[in-house]
Design a protein around this motif. Structure first.
Motif, PDB file in Angstrom:
ATOM      1  N   THR A 350       0.820  -1.215   0.000  1.00 48.40           N
ATOM      2  CA  THR A 350       0.000   0.000   0.000  1.00 48.40           C
ATOM      3  C   THR A 350       0.852   1.262   0.000  1.00 48.40           C
ATOM      4  O   THR A 350       0.326   2.367   0.159  1.00 48.40           O
ATOM      5  CB  THR A 350      -0.932   0.020   1.226  1.00 48.40           C
ATOM      6  OG1 THR A 350      -0.142  -0.053   2.425  1.00 48.40           O
ATOM      7  CG2 THR A 350      -1.918  -1.142   1.179  1.00 48.40           C
ATOM      8  N   ASN A 351       2.161   1.132  -0.169  1.00 41.89           N
ATOM      9  CA  ASN A 351       3.015   2.311  -0.277  1.00 41.89           C
ATOM     10  C   ASN A 351       2.701   3.069  -1.565  1.00 41.89           C
ATOM     11  O   ASN A 351       2.218   2.483  -2.549  1.00 41.89           O
ATOM     12  CB  ASN A 351       4.491   1.911  -0.279  1.00 41.89           C
ATOM     13  CG  ASN A 351       4.942   1.370   1.062  1.00 41.89           C
ATOM     14  OD1 ASN A 351       4.406   1.752   2.106  1.00 41.89           O
ATOM     15  ND2 ASN A 351       5.911   0.467   1.045  1.00 41.89           N
ATOM     16  N   PRO A 352       2.984   4.385  -1.612  1.00 43.69           N
ATOM     17  CA  PRO A 352       2.720   5.148  -2.839  1.00 43.69           C
ATOM     18  C   PRO A 352       3.466   4.555  -4.028  1.00 43.69           C
ATOM     19  O   PRO A 352       4.627   4.158  -3.915  1.00 43.69           O
ATOM     20  CB  PRO A 352       3.240   6.553  -2.504  1.00 43.69           C
ATOM     21  CG  PRO A 352       3.153   6.639  -1.010  1.00 43.69           C
ATOM     22  CD  PRO A 352       3.468   5.257  -0.517  1.00 43.69           C
ATOM     23  N   PRO A 353       2.816   4.470  -5.162  1.00 41.07           N
ATOM     24  CA  PRO A 353       3.483   3.940  -6.356  1.00 41.07           C
ATOM     25  C   PRO A 353       4.469   4.954  -6.922  1.00 41.07           C
ATOM     26  O   PRO A 353       4.469   6.134  -6.541  1.00 41.07           O
ATOM     27  CB  PRO A 353       2.320   3.709  -7.326  1.00 41.07           C
ATOM     28  CG  PRO A 353       1.302   4.726  -6.916  1.00 41.07           C
ATOM     29  CD  PRO A 353       1.424   4.855  -5.428  1.00 41.07           C
ATOM     30  N   GLY A 354       5.295   4.519  -7.833  1.00 42.02           N
ATOM     31  CA  GLY A 354       6.202   5.429  -8.507  1.00 42.02           C
ATOM     32  C   GLY A 354       5.446   6.416  -9.380  1.00 42.02           C
ATOM     33  O   GLY A 354       4.313   6.169  -9.810  1.00 42.02           O
ATOM     34  N   ASN A 355       6.069   7.558  -9.648  1.00 39.94           N
ATOM     35  CA  ASN A 355       5.424   8.604 -10.439  1.00 39.94           C
ATOM     36  C   ASN A 355       6.487   9.363 -11.218  1.00 39.94           C
ATOM     37  O   ASN A 355       7.524   9.753 -10.676  1.00 39.94           O
ATOM     38  CB  ASN A 355       4.674   9.575  -9.519  1.00 39.94           C
ATOM     39  CG  ASN A 355       4.207  10.821 -10.265  1.00 39.94           C
ATOM     40  OD1 ASN A 355       3.560  10.721 -11.305  1.00 39.94           O
ATOM     41  ND2 ASN A 355       4.545  11.989  -9.749  1.00 39.94           N
ATOM     42  N   ASP A 356       6.229   9.588 -12.511  1.00 33.13           N
ATOM     43  CA  ASP A 356       7.059  10.479 -13.315  1.00 33.13           C
ATOM     44  C   ASP A 356       6.362  11.832 -13.355  1.00 33.13           C
ATOM     45  O   ASP A 356       5.351  11.992 -14.057  1.00 33.13           O
ATOM     46  CB  ASP A 356       7.228   9.920 -14.725  1.00 33.13           C
ATOM     47  CG  ASP A 356       8.102  10.808 -15.609  1.00 33.13           C
ATOM     48  OD1 ASP A 356       8.470  11.912 -15.163  1.00 33.13           O
ATOM     49  OD2 ASP A 356       8.409  10.395 -16.739  1.00 33.13           O
ATOM     50  N   PRO A 357       6.865  12.840 -12.631  1.00 30.78           N
ATOM     51  CA  PRO A 357       6.162  14.119 -12.550  1.00 30.78           C
ATOM     52  C   PRO A 357       6.170  14.913 -13.849  1.00 30.78           C
ATOM     53  O   PRO A 357       5.472  15.921 -13.950  1.00 30.78           O
ATOM     54  CB  PRO A 357       6.920  14.862 -11.448  1.00 30.78           C
ATOM     55  CG  PRO A 357       8.293  14.286 -11.478  1.00 30.78           C
ATOM     56  CD  PRO A 357       8.108  12.843 -11.833  1.00 30.78           C
ATOM     57  N   LYS A 358       6.931  14.475 -14.827  1.00 33.11           N
ATOM     58  CA  LYS A 358       6.985  15.180 -16.117  1.00 33.11           C
ATOM     59  C   LYS A 358       6.108  14.514 -17.176  1.00 33.11           C
ATOM     60  O   LYS A 358       6.081  14.947 -18.327  1.00 33.11           O
ATOM     61  CB  LYS A 358       8.431  15.272 -16.604  1.00 33.11           C
ATOM     62  CG  LYS A 358       9.348  16.041 -15.657  1.00 33.11           C
ATOM     63  CD  LYS A 358      10.747  16.196 -16.231  1.00 33.11           C
ATOM     64  CE  LYS A 358      11.675  16.891 -15.242  1.00 33.11           C
ATOM     65  NZ  LYS A 358      11.201  18.224 -14.863  1.00 33.11           N
ATOM     66  N   ASP A 359       5.388  13.478 -16.797  1.00 30.41           N
ATOM     67  CA  ASP A 359       4.540  12.737 -17.728  1.00 30.41           C
ATOM     68  C   ASP A 359       3.102  12.796 -17.230  1.00 30.41           C
ATOM     69  O   ASP A 359       2.819  12.491 -16.063  1.00 30.41           O
ATOM     70  CB  ASP A 359       5.016  11.288 -17.826  1.00 30.41           C
ATOM     71  CG  ASP A 359       4.325  10.505 -18.936  1.00 30.41           C
ATOM     72  OD1 ASP A 359       3.273  10.945 -19.440  1.00 30.41           O
ATOM     73  OD2 ASP A 359       4.832   9.425 -19.292  1.00 30.41           O
ATOM     74  N   TYR A 360       2.189  13.162 -18.107  1.00 29.33           N
ATOM     75  CA  TYR A 360       0.785  13.326 -17.724  1.00 29.33           C
ATOM     76  C   TYR A 360      -0.037  12.062 -17.879  1.00 29.33           C
ATOM     77  O   TYR A 360      -1.169  11.996 -17.403  1.00 29.33           O
ATOM     78  CB  TYR A 360       0.145  14.428 -18.576  1.00 29.33           C
ATOM     79  CG  TYR A 360      -0.070  14.028 -20.019  1.00 29.33           C
ATOM     80  CD1 TYR A 360      -1.287  13.515 -20.451  1.00 29.33           C
ATOM     81  CD2 TYR A 360       0.945  14.154 -20.951  1.00 29.33           C
ATOM     82  CE1 TYR A 360      -1.485  13.138 -21.760  1.00 29.33           C
ATOM     83  CE2 TYR A 360       0.762  13.790 -22.266  1.00 29.33           C
ATOM     84  CZ  TYR A 360      -0.453  13.280 -22.677  1.00 29.33           C
ATOM     85  OH  TYR A 360      -0.626  12.907 -23.979  1.00 29.33           O
ATOM     86  N   ASN A 361       0.456  11.052 -18.581  1.00 28.44           N
ATOM     87  CA  ASN A 361      -0.343   9.863 -18.873  1.00 28.44           C
ATOM     88  C   ASN A 361      -0.701   9.101 -17.599  1.00 28.44           C
ATOM     89  O   ASN A 361       0.076   9.074 -16.643  1.00 28.44           O
ATOM     90  CB  ASN A 361       0.431   8.937 -19.810  1.00 28.44           C
ATOM     91  CG  ASN A 361       0.568   9.506 -21.204  1.00 28.44           C
ATOM     92  OD1 ASN A 361      -0.432   9.791 -21.849  1.00 28.44           O
ATOM     93  ND2 ASN A 361       1.798   9.690 -21.656  1.00 28.44           N
ATOM     94  N   PRO A 362      -1.862   8.451 -17.558  1.00 30.94           N
ATOM     95  CA  PRO A 362      -2.202   7.639 -16.386  1.00 30.94           C
ATOM     96  C   PRO A 362      -1.130   6.610 -16.049  1.00 30.94           C
ATOM     97  O   PRO A 362      -0.884   6.320 -14.883  1.00 30.94           O
ATOM     98  CB  PRO A 362      -3.519   6.965 -16.797  1.00 30.94           C
ATOM     99  CG  PRO A 362      -4.141   7.931 -17.762  1.00 30.94           C
ATOM    100  CD  PRO A 362      -2.982   8.512 -18.528  1.00 30.94           C
ATOM    101  N   LYS A 363      -0.462   6.064 -17.069  1.00 30.02           N
ATOM    102  CA  LYS A 363       0.566   5.050 -16.823  1.00 30.02           C
ATOM    103  C   LYS A 363       1.837   5.638 -16.213  1.00 30.02           C
ATOM    104  O   LYS A 363       2.722   4.883 -15.800  1.00 30.02           O
ATOM    105  CB  LYS A 363       0.919   4.322 -18.116  1.00 30.02           C
ATOM    106  CG  LYS A 363       1.640   5.171 -19.147  1.00 30.02           C
ATOM    107  CD  LYS A 363       1.980   4.361 -20.389  1.00 30.02           C
ATOM    108  CE  LYS A 363       2.752   5.209 -21.409  1.00 30.02           C
ATOM    109  NZ  LYS A 363       3.084   4.434 -22.625  1.00 30.02           N
TER     110      LYS A 363
END
Length: 428
Positions: A350-363
């Motif tokens: 349940t930890n926060p998933p990874g995120n690319d802050p420069k990409d807007y796509n849901p994936k």
């Protein structure tokens, strides 16, 4: 009368010039096919009226106007940066229209990528226009865009049809104010109806005062009803009501601020979505692809009322993902919002998933650890008379709120996974 073989561009441009010189008028296209192998250049106070059975056909042979130089083209994609390379182009115009019940057809001649000189990648391309009517006609096979408008004001559209499901975008409305769209039927492969604000005209421009009602949207690979990803100028006062969305490869209702825009006062009502990968997606990112050193944007005062949706991808749960500090999402309301997610995922961290802050796509955000709503860096979010259910048993919590505050549930139904560690999980 168009015979389907003669190149009619010169005659069309002469008629447009004559109508403009006379103080304004209608250039009428009776039933027939009008070949336009070169760029049609619109002028102020002119309406193109396409009668039933009439078609303006692109069918160019590398003879369209070349793309103009743009010193700001590093801030947005090529297609957004250049406007002259189109079947129909106009700049700094007032009182123009495209009406009737005929068709403007790219006819397979328009480019979906970066065109070479002489090639076109859009049907209608308008910049700095005022008082635009786009009603009744059909735009087909638009290349990159069926219609692209930038820095326009007072736009009215009634019963516009776009069929570009074999190409890319339907209608991109960029840095534009005072828009009324009713009865649109837009089927695209890329974004169907997108509101954006880029730096193509060398300025950060505002957007807003928009209503879209009684319309149908579908998007094969991408977003059905979208804000962004180009988001330089601020957005305010948007109303969407009576919308049917059938299919989207990314977001059904996508709302992202990637380039510093403040997005507020956006309201969705009476919307039905089926076969959408990510039913509702909000994200603040830090791409900052805009001139004048933009900061981080924000999303606030957004409401969803009477929404029904079915999602198709377990990874892309409905998401509110803000940034820390001024980029937090806040004041979001969901009333009578019923979402069925596909489920079928097992128990996971349940930890926060990874995120690319420069990409807007849901994936760009990894698999959400909640099967229903995943909320991060958001404040004052209220769910009223709403529910989230799954089509197949899921091992994740129905809702996770992480690093958020003021999360309210009034008469909220969440389906319970048999192996879920919790039903609603609040972290930090």
């Amino acid at each position: 009368m168009g015979n389907g073989s003669t190149n009619d561009t010169s005659a069309i441009n002469k008629a447009i010039t004559a109508a403009n010189t006379a103080g304004g008028g209608i250039v009428r296209f009776p039933s027939g096919t009008y070949e336009s192998k070169n760029t049609i250049r619109m002028k102020s106070d002119v309406t193109l009226q396409l009668d039933a059975g009439s078609t303006i056909s692109g069918n160019g042979a590398d003879t369209y106007d070349p793309p103009e130089p743009n010193p700001w083209d590093d801030y947005q994609d090529y297609g957004h940066s250049h406007f002259h390379n189109a079947v129909i182009y106009g700049d700094n115009l007032t009182n123009i229209g495209f009406t009737g019940s005929g068709v403007i057809d790219g006819d397979g001649a328009l480019i979906i990528g970066n065109p070479k000189p002489g090639e076109a990648d859009k049907i209608i391309s308008l910049t700095r226009c005022k008082n635009l009517t786009l009603s009744g006609i059909t735009l087909r096979e638009g290349g990159h865009f069926a219609a692209l408008i930038n820095d326009c004001d007072n736009v009215v559209s009634d019963r516009l049809v776009i069929d570009t499901a074999m190409d890319r975008d339907g209608w991109n409305i960029i840095s534009t104010t005072n828009v009324r769209i009713r009865g649109a039927h837009l089927e695209a492969n890329d974004d169907a109806l997108a509101f954006k604000s880029d730096y193509a005209l060398g300025a950060k421009l505002n957007n807003g005062h928009v209503t879209v009602t009684d319309s149908y949207l579908s998007a094969g690979c991408c977003n059905a009803l979208m804000f962004g990803s180009e988001t330089c100028g601020d957005f305010t006062d948007y109303r969407f009501e009576g919308i049917t969305i059938k299919g989207s490869g990314k977001s059904g209702l996508g709302l992202v601020s990637m380039d510093g825009a403040k997005i507020s006062d956006v309201h969705y009502k009476d919307i039905t979505m089926t076969d959408v990968r990510s039913p509702i997606m909000q994200k603040v990112g830090t791409r900052k692809r805009c001139g004048n050193n933009p900061g981080v944007g924000s999303i606030s005062n957004v409401t969803y009322t009477d929404i029904k949706a079915t999602g198709t991808t377990p990874s892309f749960s409905p998401t509110l993902w803000g940034e820390s500090g001024s980029g937090r999402i806040h004041d979001i309301g969901f009333t009578n919002v019923d979402i069925t997610v596909p489920g079928g995922n097992g128990t996971m961290s349940t930890n926060p998933p990874g995120n690319d802050p420069k990409d807007y796509n849901p994936k760009a955000i990894g698999t959400r650890p909640a099967c229903g709503w995943y909320i991060r860096n958001a404040d004052n979010v209220r769910f009223t008379d709403s529910e989230v259910r799954f089509a197949a048993n899921d091992g994740r919590p129905a809702v996770i709120a992480n690093n958020s505050a003021g999360i309210h549930f009034d008469r909220f139904t969440a389906q319970r996974g048999s192996n879920s560690p919790s039903d609603l999980l609040f972290q930090r």
